[in-house]
Structures are given as C-alpha cells and as structure tokens.
Write an enzyme that holds these catalytic residues in place. Structure first.
Site, PDB file in Angstrom:
ATOM      1  N   PHE A   7       0.823  -1.205   0.000  1.00 41.90           N
ATOM      2  CA  PHE A   7       0.000   0.000   0.000  1.00 41.90           C
ATOM      3  C   PHE A   7       0.863   1.262   0.000  1.00 41.90           C
ATOM      4  O   PHE A   7       1.801   1.388   0.801  1.00 41.90           O
ATOM      5  CB  PHE A   7      -0.883   0.050   1.247  1.00 41.90           C
ATOM      6  CG  PHE A   7      -2.105  -0.814   1.186  1.00 41.90           C
ATOM      7  CD1 PHE A   7      -3.315  -0.303   0.738  1.00 41.90           C
ATOM      8  CD2 PHE A   7      -2.063  -2.140   1.593  1.00 41.90           C
ATOM      9  CE1 PHE A   7      -4.458  -1.095   0.699  1.00 41.90           C
ATOM     10  CE2 PHE A   7      -3.192  -2.946   1.553  1.00 41.90           C
ATOM     11  CZ  PHE A   7      -4.399  -2.422   1.105  1.00 41.90           C
ATOM     12  N   ASP A   8       0.512   2.205  -0.850  1.00 43.33           N
ATOM     13  CA  ASP A   8       0.980   3.577  -0.706  1.00 43.33           C
ATOM     14  C   ASP A   8       0.312   4.153   0.547  1.00 43.33           C
ATOM     15  O   ASP A   8      -0.700   3.609   1.024  1.00 43.33           O
ATOM     16  CB  ASP A   8       0.580   4.364  -1.960  1.00 43.33           C
ATOM     17  CG  ASP A   8       0.885   5.840  -1.844  1.00 43.33           C
ATOM     18  OD1 ASP A   8       2.019   6.186  -1.484  1.00 43.33           O
ATOM     19  OD2 ASP A   8      -0.023   6.652  -2.116  1.00 43.33           O
ATOM     20  N   LEU A   9       0.851   5.254   1.080  1.00 44.15           N
ATOM     21  CA  LEU A   9       0.265   5.862   2.282  1.00 44.15           C
ATOM     22  C   LEU A   9      -0.553   7.108   1.941  1.00 44.15           C
ATOM     23  O   LEU A   9      -1.777   7.106   2.022  1.00 44.15           O
ATOM     24  CB  LEU A   9       1.364   6.193   3.287  1.00 44.15           C
ATOM     25  CG  LEU A   9       0.935   6.921   4.570  1.00 44.15           C
ATOM     26  CD1 LEU A   9      -0.172   6.177   5.303  1.00 44.15           C
ATOM     27  CD2 LEU A   9       2.133   7.155   5.476  1.00 44.15           C
ATOM     28  N   ASP A  10       0.128   8.183   1.531  1.00 47.12           N
ATOM     29  CA  ASP A  10      -0.556   9.455   1.277  1.00 47.12           C
ATOM     30  C   ASP A  10      -1.507   9.329   0.096  1.00 47.12           C
ATOM     31  O   ASP A  10      -1.113   8.957  -1.009  1.00 47.12           O
ATOM     32  CB  ASP A  10       0.471  10.552   0.964  1.00 47.12           C
ATOM     33  CG  ASP A  10       1.352  10.879   2.160  1.00 47.12           C
ATOM     34  OD1 ASP A  10       0.935  10.614   3.292  1.00 47.12           O
ATOM     35  OD2 ASP A  10       2.473  11.398   1.940  1.00 47.12           O
ATOM     36  N   ILE A 160      -0.890  -0.985  -4.490  1.00 50.71           N
ATOM     37  CA  ILE A 160      -2.135  -0.217  -4.415  1.00 50.71           C
ATOM     38  C   ILE A 160      -1.764   1.236  -4.132  1.00 50.71           C
ATOM     39  O   ILE A 160      -1.129   1.535  -3.117  1.00 50.71           O
ATOM     40  CB  ILE A 160      -3.063  -0.768  -3.317  1.00 50.71           C
ATOM     41  CG1 ILE A 160      -3.450  -2.222  -3.636  1.00 50.71           C
ATOM     42  CG2 ILE A 160      -4.311   0.101  -3.174  1.00 50.71           C
ATOM     43  CD1 ILE A 160      -4.044  -2.977  -2.480  1.00 50.71           C
TER      44      ILE A 160
END
Length: 217
Positions: A7-10, A160
C-alpha cells in the site's frame, strides 16, 4: 496463496493533503512563489525534491525548501491528516483473510510509522517502508526495491496507490498496480501508466483484489 499487498500511504490509506499542502505553501512563500491551493495537490505522493523543483525552487535551494517544509510538518502538518472512510475496516478484513500487508511510501519512513501508529493502523502491516531523511532512498521504485528485500519470499505482489507515480514505480519491478480514485492522482494518468484497474471505494478495492486471486487460479 494470497498476494502480498503493497500500500501507498498518502492519498491511499490517509488523506494527508491538508498538512502537506499547508507546509508546501509555507516553504514556497520563502522563495516568493505563489501557487493556487489546488495546484499544491501535486505535492502529495512524489518526493519533495521533485515537487519543489517542479514549482520553480532552484536546484541549490531544494534542501533548504525541504528543511522549511519539514520544520512545520514534523510538529503540526503530519497530524493534519485522517484515514479515509472504510480503510480501517478494509485492512481488518484483508488481515483476517490472510493477506500479507505492507506499506511502500515516498514519505520518510520514520514519519510514516508515526502517522500509522497515531491512527492505530500500524498493527496491520508486516513492514512499513519509506524514504530516508537524507534522500538516499526517496523515489517509489527505490522504496519498493527496499521493501522487496525485506519481504523476501512474499511471492506474488500487488501495489495499491493513488497516482501514476505508484504505477510506474511498481512497474519498474514487474509489479501490477490497482489505482484508487479517492486520493490525489489522476485516473486517466494511472490508466495510461498501465494500472490494472482504478477503483472508487475500499469495498471495490477488496472486490478487485479478490478478482485477481480468482484470475490466478
């Protein structure tokens, strides 16, 4: 076997835009650069060095601009942020069903861990990997390479994220990406970069991930 989900965060797990844009505006003003609020959305996701250069900060001033940004972000900006609706429930569901979950972000790793801990999301992830404070590791492809080393043996991986930057960074390692439309990227740009699909809700993301498992069988 469930794929490992990076997963990306921002813009993917949390809406960090308000804090990032507030800090970017402060830093740009030091150089007399005025930008519309909407344009500052471009700071969410890519490395700060890339974004400040894009807005006209001279090469020799980039480190100073980053330091000015971080001076506010580390004390105030990082908490001008909140998880997107449905994300905690999605992570809970994926973890319970046996998906290995990871974070790959261009945000400094120490800050990413603080934010995820603040929102009680850190416990869902096996590893949280991000950039270094000295910029020796900052672009998405480098962060993913670092995470792949730490998650050796993870098998099939799916990225993602909310921008074409995520799609292209993952593609550099042969990893497909599902884009999410609720973040700060452009749907058409993600599609043009080769995203498998772009989804509009966390539930649709879950459905798409599960559809990918079915296609592998």
């Amino acid at each position: 076997m469930h794929p490992a989900l990076f997963f990306d965060l921002d813009g993917t797990l949390t809406d960090s835009g308000p804090g990032i844009m507030n800090c970017a505006q402060l830093a740009l003003e030091a150089y007399g650069i005025q930008a519309p609020r909407e344009a500052l959305r471009a700071f969410v996701g890519p490395p700060l060095r890339v974004s400040f250069a894009r807005f006209g900060v001279p090469e020799g001033e980039l480190e100073h601009a980053i330091a000015r940004f971080r001076g506010r972000y580390q004390t105030v900006g990082k908490f001008e942020n909140f998880p997107y609706p449905g994300i905690p429930g999605l992570l809970e569901q994926l973890q319970q069903e046996g998906f290995p979950l990871y974070v790959a972000t261009s945000k400094p790793e120490v800050t990413a861990k603080e934010i995820l801990s603040h929102f009680h999301l850190d416990g869902y992830f096996l590893e949280i990997c991000g950039a270094t404070m000295d910029s020796s590791r900052e672009n998405k492809a480098d962060v993913i390479a670092y995470l792949l080393d730490k998650a050796a043996g993870a098998g099939h991986v799916l990225m993602i994220g909310d921008t074409d930057y995520d799609v292209l960074g993952a593609a550099a390692h042969g990893i497909p990406t599902i884009g999410v439309s609720w973040g700060y990227g452009d749907v058409h740009s993600m599609e043009a970069a080769g995203a498998l699909a772009v989804v509009d809700t966390p539930q649709a993301l879950y459905t798409q991930v599960c559809a990918g498992i079915s296609r592998q069988k």
